[in-house]
Design a protein around this motif. Structure first.
Motif, mmCIF file in Angstrom:
data_model
loop_
_atom_site.group_PDB
_atom_site.id
_atom_site.type_symbol
_atom_site.label_atom_id
_atom_site.label_comp_id
_atom_site.label_asym_id
_atom_site.label_seq_id
_atom_site.Cartn_x
_atom_site.Cartn_y
_atom_site.Cartn_z
ATOM 1 N N SER A 291 31.812 19.528 24.488
ATOM 2 C CA SER A 291 32.208 18.264 23.864
ATOM 3 C C SER A 291 33.542 18.408 23.143
ATOM 4 N N TRP A 294 36.291 18.193 25.758
ATOM 5 C CA TRP A 294 36.578 16.831 26.218
ATOM 6 C C TRP A 294 37.175 15.976 25.108
ATOM 7 N N ASN A 295 36.758 16.214 23.882
ATOM 8 C CA ASN A 295 37.365 15.478 22.771
ATOM 9 C C ASN A 295 38.853 15.793 22.645
ATOM 10 N N ARG A 296 39.173 17.078 22.874
ATOM 11 C CA ARG A 296 40.587 17.465 22.819
ATOM 12 C C ARG A 296 41.379 16.755 23.918
ATOM 13 N N THR A 299 41.785 13.222 22.913
ATOM 14 C CA THR A 299 42.771 13.109 21.841
ATOM 15 C C THR A 299 44.185 13.188 22.381
#
Length: 701
Positions: A291, A294-296, A299
Motif C-alpha cells: 500500500s 502504491w500510495n507513493r 502521490t
C-alpha cells in the motif's frame, strides 16, 4: 522476528533507493562564462566578497545556527563561490524585515531568496526563480480541516510580518482580520495560546515543528499559492544581476535534487508509523508495504498533475499578458491613423480624395477588427465574450459591407449583390458591430475563395413575436466549395479546411470560430451548405428587438454644435500623435484643452488651473496613470474630479483595474468621436468652479 525485521529493513531500503532517479548526474561545478562588462565590474572590487542578507528565522530555508547561515537557500549559496569564483559574506540581521531594510539601505549586495513584489522591485532586481515554496494553515489539534481560508474568513489569522503571503491574503480577503508576527516562532506561539484561530507558515517549516513536537499544532489546510523564490540584487548593480542570473542558470537538476534530498530525507523516516508495523504479522507487513508503494505512485501522479495544472495556469496568464501588450502596442499607432483620418474627413476633399480616404478608414478599421478577433478568441475561451446592445439601422451595416467589398469583388471580376426582404425591420436593437463582424468574416471568405461568378448577401425575416424579430442572413458564393471532410475542421481555432489555403489565400483561421460564438450569443447559430467545386452558402440566424425608425440624434453630431464651449479638460498623454488627435477631436467639440505629457505634469497643471474633466492615459514615463490618480485622490479638493481612463488596453480586466484605481470611466483607443462626446456629456456638464466647489458638487461623479 529477526527475519521479519530484516525483510522490513530491506524493503524500506529498496523504496528509499527508488526515490533517487537514474537521471541524476554529478552536480555542475564548472565556472560561469561572464561578459566583459561583468568581468570588469568584478575586477574593480579587488577581490572584495559579495555581501548578502537573509532571514535568520525562516527554517528550513534560511536560519542561524551556532552563528552559521544554514538552510535550503544557504546550500544553494554554497554553490555560487564555486561557479563564480567570488567569496560571499553574510550580513546578519535580527529578522526578515530587518534583512529587507538592510537591502534597501544597500548594506548588502543581494538577498539569498525573496518573492518578487511591486514594493520590493522599487529597490531590488530579481533573477528568474530557482525554488518554489508553498504555504499551509496551522491550528490547534482540535480544529477541523478546511478547504480554503474562505471557510474561516471570520476568524483571526496570523501571517509573517513583511512577507509576500500576507500582502496577497489581505488583498484576497479584505474583511478578514490578519495579525502580523515578526518571527515564525512568534506566529506559532500566538496560535498555540489561542490569540488567533490559525497561522500561515511554509510547508517545510510546519512539518519540521510538528515532527519535532515543538508546538501543539497541526496542519488544517493548504493554501493555493505557490511562491517562486529568486535571488534579489540591489537595483543599482545591473552587472551583478547578470552574474547572479548566470549562476542561477548554471544550476543543474542534479543540484536541485541533491539539496531537496538533503532536506527531505529525514522527513520520510519520521513520518513512518512504526507502532503499526510492530503489531502486524509478516503477511500484513507485506500488504502494508504494497500500500505504501502504491500510495507513493499515486502521490507522484498527483504531484505531476498539479505541476501540469500550475504550468497551464502560468501559460494562460502569459498568453493573456501577451494579448494585452500586443493589443496596446498596435492600438496606439492605430489611434493616430484612424483619428487623423477622421479629422481629414471633416475637411474639404474632392470626390476622389474622399473615396480614397473612406477606403483607408475602412481598411484601418478592418485591421483593428483582426486585432479584436484575436482578443475575442481569448474571451471565448474564458467565457467572457459579451454583446453591447443599442439601436441601429440595418442599412448602415449593409452599407459598410458595400464600402468594404464591392470594389474588391469588382477587381476580381465578381458581381456583388445585397437583397433585403421587404418585411425586414429597418430599425433594430442589438450589437451592430458584432453583426458586422460576422458578415465581414463570411463575405471576406467568400471573395477570397471565389475566382468567377458572384457574391450574394440575402436577409429575410423568419419570425416576429413580442417585439422581437428572428432574421436569417445568407452569404452565398460560386467559389471552390468545401468537402464534407474539410467542413469538420472549419469551426476550430486557427484551423482552415486545408492547410494549403492559408499559404495561398492567407487568414488566421479565427473568423468562423468567432462568428459561430457571436451568432449563438445573438440567439441563433450558423450553418454551412457546400460541395467541392460548387460554391458555399453560410447561413446564420440572430434575434433582435425591433424599434421605430426615429432614432435619437448622434451624440457626436449634437456635441459638434459647441455644447461644451465652457468645458476645461486636462488631457494626460505621452504620445505626440495621440495628443494631436485627442486635442483636435476635443477642440471640435468646443472644449478648451490643456495637455500634460505624464502624471507629474498633470499634478502641476492641477495646481495652476481648474478643470471639469481629466482624460488620463495609463502607460506613461516618469509617472503612469495609476500613480497619478492615486495622488490626485489623496487631495481633498480633487477627490471628486472626474477622471476617464484613455488607454490602448482593450481587455475587460484593464477596465476593472482602472475603476478600482479610482477612475470614473474608461475609453478605449482608437478614440471614437461619438464615444468621446458621450464621455463629455456624462462627466463635464458642470459650470467651471474652483477645486473646493468641484469637491462639493462632485457627488455627481
Amino acid at each position: 522476528m529477526k527475519s521479519f525485521l530484516f525483510i522490513l529493513f530491506l524493503s524500506l531500503s529498496i523504496l528509499s533507493a527508488a526515490n533517487i532517479t537514474a537521471a541524476e548526474q554529478t552536480p555542475n561545478t564548472a565556472g560561469v562564462a561572464l561578459t566583459e562588462a561583468e568581468t570588469t565590474w568584478l575586477a574593480q572590487r579587488n577581490g572584495a566578497p559579495l555581501r548578502y542578507c537573509f532571514s535568520p528565522v525562516w527554517k528550513p530555508y534560511d536560519f542561524l545556527e551556532d552563528g552559521q547561515h544554514k538552510g535550503i537557500f544557504a546550500d544553494y549559496l554554497q554553490l555560487l563561490p564555486k561557479r563564480l569564483n567570488i567569496p560571499l559574506q553574510p550580513v546578519v540581521s535580527g529578522s526578515w524585515g530587518e534583512a529587507l531594510e538592510f537591502a534597501r539601505e544597500r548594506k548588502c549586495d543581494f538577498v539569498s531568496g525573496a518573492v518578487k513584489t511591486p514594493e520590493r522591485e522599487t529597490f531590488l532586481a530579481f533573477t528568474t526563480p530557482y525554488y518554489q515554496t508553498s504555504h499551509v494553515l496551522l491550528a490547534k489539534p482540535d480544529q477541523p480541516f478546511i478547504q480554503s481560508i474562505a471557510d474561516i474568513a471570520d476568524k483571526k489569522i496570523v501571517v509573517p510580518s513583511n512577507g509576500a503571503i500576507g500582502t496577497v491574503l489581505r488583498q484576497a480577503y479584505p474583511t478578514t482580520a490578519f495579525i502580523n508576527a515578526e518571527t515564525p516562532d512568534d506566529l506559532f506561539r500566538i496560535v498555540e495560546k489561542g490569540d488567533a484561530y490559525a497561522g500561515v507558515a511554509s510547508l517545510e517549516h510546519a512539518l519540521q515543528i510538528i515532527q519535532q513536537g515543538m508546538y501543539n499544532l497541526k496542519i488544517i489546510g493548504k493554501l493555493d499559492y505557490t511562491y517562486p523564490i529568486s535571488i534579489a540584487v540591489r537595483k543599482d548593480s545591473p552587472q551583478l544581476l547578470g552574474i547572479m542570473q548566470k549562476a542561477v542558470d548554471s544550476l543543474s537538476q542534479a543540484d536541485h535534487n541533491a539539496i531537496k534530498h538533503n532536506w527531505s530525507s529525514v522527513n520520510v523516516v519520521e513520518t513512518m508509523d512504526y507502532s503499526l508495523i510492530w503489531k502486524l504479522a509478516i503477511a500484513a507487513s507485506l500488504l502494508f508495504l504494497g500500500s505504501v508503494y502504491w500510495n507513493r505512485k499515486l502521490t507522484r501522479l498527483n504531484t505531476a498533475l498539479q505541476q501540469a495544472k500550475d504550468e497551464a495556469i502560468r501559460a494562460n496568464q502569459a498568453k493573456s499578458e501577451f494579448l494585452a501588450n500586443m493589443s496596446h502596442e498596435i492600438r496606439t499607432p492605430m489611434n493616430a491613423m484612424i483619428g487623423l483620418g477622421y479629422l481629414m474627413q471633416q475637411t474639404s476633399l474632392n470626390e476622389q480624395q474622399a473615396d480614397y480616404l473612406n477606403k483607408m478608414q475602412s481598411s484601418s478599421k478592418l485591421l483593428l477588427g483582426i486585432i479584436d478577433g484575436i482578443l475575442d478568441v481569448a474571451k471565448i475561451e474564458a467565457g467572457k465574450l459579451t454583446l453591447n446592445a443599442s439601436a441601429f439601422r440595418l442599412s448602415n451595416v449593409l452599407q459598410q459591407m458595400t464600402y468594404l467589398f464591392e470594389e474588391q469583388a469588382r477587381q476580381k471580376g465578381l458581381s456583388f449583390h445585397i437583397q433585403v426582404a421587404e418585411d425586414v425591420p429597418a430599425c433594430l436593437v442589438g450589437d451592430p458591430q458584432r453583426l458586422a463582424q460576422i458578415l465581414l468574416n463570411l463575405v471576406s471568405n467568400a471573395i477570397k475563395f471565389t475566382q468567377t461568378g458572384d457574391i450574394r448577401i440575402g436577409i429575410e425575416q423568419l419570425a416576429q413575436m413580442d417585439g422581437k424579430s428572428r432574421l436569417q442572413f445568407r452569404v452565398a458564393d460560386t467559389g471552390i466549395g468545401i468537402s464534407a471532410t474539410q467542413q469538420a475542421k472549419l469551426f476550430q481555432p486557427f484551423s482552415q479546411a486545408d492547410s494549403s489555403f492559408s499559404r495561398r489565400h492567407g487568414g488566421s483561421g479565427l473568423g468562423l470560430v468567432i462568428s459561430q460564438s457571436l451568432a449563438r450569443l445573438m440567439g441563433g447559430d450558423i450553418q454551412l451548405e457546400s460541395q467541392a467545386g460548387r460554391g458555399s452558402t453560410f447561413t446564420f440566424t440572430a434575434v433582435f428587438t425591433t424599434c421605430t425608425d426615429n432614432m435619437p440624434a448622434n451624440t457626436a453630431s449634437t456635441a459638434a454644435a459647441g455644447s461644451f464651449t465652457a468645458a476645461q479638460v486636462l488631457l494626460v498623454e505621452d504620445d505626440v500623435l495621440n495628443q494631436m488627435v485627442a486635442s483636435e477631436l476635443l477642440k471640435k467639440l468646443g472644449v478648451t484643452v490643456t495637455v500634460a505629457n505624464n502624471g507629474i505634469e498633470a499634478l502641476e497643471a492641477l495646481e495652476k488651473a481648474t478643470f471639469h474633466l481629466i482624460f488620463m492615459d495609463i502607460q506613461m514615463p516618469e509617472m503612469d496613470g495609476y500613480e497619478a490618480v492615486k495622488l490626485i485622490r489623496q487631495r481633498h479638493g480633487w477627490h471628486h474630479l472626474p477622471i476617464v481612463a484613455m488607454t490602448a488596453h482593450a481587455i475587460s480586466t484593464e477596465r476593472d483595474k482602472c475603476l478600482a484605481a479610482g477612475m470614473n470611466d474608461y475609453l478605449t483607443k482608437p478614440i471614437d468621436p461619438a464615444g468621446l462626446a458621450a464621455m463629455l456629456s456624462k462627466w463635464a456638464e458642470v459650470p467651471l468652479a474652483s477645486p473646493a466647489t468641484q469637491a462639493r458638487q462632485g457627488n455627481k461623479a
